[in-house]
Design a protein around this motif. Sequence first.
Motif, PDB file in Angstrom:
ATOM      1  N   ASN A  28       2.900  11.362  -8.840  1.00 19.03           N
ATOM      2  CA  ASN A  28       2.705  11.618  -6.426  1.00 19.03           C
ATOM      3  C   ASN A  28       1.113  10.938  -5.637  1.00 19.03           C
ATOM      4  O   ASN A  28       1.194  10.958  -5.015  1.00 19.03           O
ATOM      5  N   ASP A  29       1.158  10.639  -6.604  1.00 19.25           N
ATOM      6  CA  ASP A  29      -0.680   9.876  -6.319  1.00 19.25           C
ATOM      7  C   ASP A  29      -0.608   8.344  -6.251  1.00 19.25           C
ATOM      8  O   ASP A  29      -1.197   7.250  -6.508  1.00 19.25           O
ATOM      9  N   PHE A  30       0.824   7.739  -5.543  1.00 20.14           N
ATOM     10  CA  PHE A  30       0.302   6.786  -4.877  1.00 20.14           C
ATOM     11  C   PHE A  30      -0.288   6.514  -3.609  1.00 20.14           C
ATOM     12  O   PHE A  30      -0.572   7.365  -3.185  1.00 20.14           O
ATOM     13  N   GLY A  31      -0.541   4.762  -3.395  1.00 23.03           N
ATOM     14  CA  GLY A  31      -1.609   4.513  -2.570  1.00 23.03           C
ATOM     15  C   GLY A  31      -3.036   3.793  -3.428  1.00 23.03           C
ATOM     16  O   GLY A  31      -2.890   3.537  -4.175  1.00 23.03           O
ATOM     17  N   GLN A 114      -1.052   1.602  -5.426  1.00 22.64           N
ATOM     18  CA  GLN A 114       0.007   1.449  -6.029  1.00 22.64           C
ATOM     19  C   GLN A 114       1.220   1.967  -5.297  1.00 22.64           C
ATOM     20  O   GLN A 114       0.734   2.889  -4.768  1.00 22.64           O
ATOM     21  N   LEU A 115       2.118   1.293  -5.816  1.00 22.67           N
ATOM     22  CA  LEU A 115       3.352   0.894  -4.938  1.00 22.67           C
ATOM     23  C   LEU A 115       4.740   1.917  -5.236  1.00 22.67           C
ATOM     24  O   LEU A 115       4.938   3.086  -4.649  1.00 22.67           O
ATOM     25  N   ALA A 117       6.024   3.491  -9.234  1.00 22.73           N
ATOM     26  CA  ALA A 117       4.948   3.941 -11.277  1.00 22.73           C
ATOM     27  C   ALA A 117       5.020   2.782 -11.779  1.00 22.73           C
ATOM     28  O   ALA A 117       6.158   2.468 -12.160  1.00 22.73           O
ATOM     29  N   GLY A 118       3.342   2.339 -12.025  1.00 19.78           N
ATOM     30  CA  GLY A 118       3.957   1.123 -13.279  1.00 19.78           C
ATOM     31  C   GLY A 118       3.638   0.069 -12.031  1.00 19.78           C
ATOM     32  O   GLY A 118       3.198  -1.001 -12.438  1.00 19.78           O
ATOM     33  N   LYS A 119       4.220  -0.003 -10.565  1.00 20.28           N
ATOM     34  CA  LYS A 119       4.115  -0.860  -9.851  1.00 20.28           C
ATOM     35  C   LYS A 119       2.343  -0.664  -8.618  1.00 20.28           C
ATOM     36  O   LYS A 119       2.277   0.501  -8.513  1.00 20.28           O
ATOM     37  N   TYR A 120       1.441  -2.175  -9.283  1.00 16.04           N
ATOM     38  CA  TYR A 120       0.325  -2.568  -8.135  1.00 16.04           C
ATOM     39  C   TYR A 120       0.123  -3.319  -6.763  1.00 16.04           C
ATOM     40  O   TYR A 120       1.701  -4.381  -7.567  1.00 16.04           O
ATOM     41  N   LYS A 121      -0.038  -3.574  -5.944  1.00 17.46           N
ATOM     42  CA  LYS A 121      -0.212  -4.879  -5.328  1.00 17.46           C
ATOM     43  C   LYS A 121      -1.963  -4.783  -5.132  1.00 17.46           C
ATOM     44  O   LYS A 121      -2.760  -3.854  -4.263  1.00 17.46           O
ATOM     45  N   LYS A 151       3.204  -4.006 -13.886  1.00 17.31           N
ATOM     46  CA  LYS A 151       3.214  -4.899 -12.677  1.00 17.31           C
ATOM     47  C   LYS A 151       2.176  -4.629 -11.515  1.00 17.31           C
ATOM     48  O   LYS A 151       1.994  -4.165 -10.696  1.00 17.31           O
ATOM     49  N   VAL A 152       1.436  -5.899 -11.868  1.00 15.66           N
ATOM     50  CA  VAL A 152       0.817  -5.818 -10.536  1.00 15.66           C
ATOM     51  C   VAL A 152       0.714  -7.168  -9.389  1.00 15.66           C
ATOM     52  O   VAL A 152       0.602  -8.781 -10.155  1.00 15.66           O
TER      53      VAL A 152
END
Length: 160
Positions: A28-31, A114-115, A117-121, A151-152
């Motif tokens: 729930n803590d995406f952003g 964080q976009l 689970a496990g995916k970042y930009k 994955k970033v």
Amino acid sequence: MKKLIYLFASLALMAVACNDNSDSGEENDFGDIPFTEYPLEGTPGEEYSASWVNLDYDEKNYESKILVINSSEELKKYVEGDYPPVDFSKKTLLLAIGTAPNKLSNKIIQSLQQLSAGKYKWSIEIKLGTADIMQDWTVAILTDKLSAESKVELNVTYIY
């Protein structure tokens, strides 16, 4: 009375099950993700004299790339000299490199998100100067430990 207790307990369990995302793998803590810059020259009062090495810049296509570094052994491949220590049990170092078509100004704006689970930009905006001189650049940041499966995505924008 017993029926009311069972009914209440059943409703409470259903409410918890509906709100629990742990089984679905969702977070729930995406952003925005906090990070700190990792300068090789250190901060005032610290003595570091290191430089980045073995970086494969793409000077023909101006393409940037990212290195996700999760251990001291990996870091030693890309840095030479006395550099600030990193606690890789708690931190991940992200290193972006590229070649700009013009000389860089000193202004770089960045964010890490964080976009899913496990995916970042990781977004980097680099302000360019007016001189038509290609210039290689590096940007390094430290963030909380990312899993090996993470994955970033790197998004670099040049602003004239």
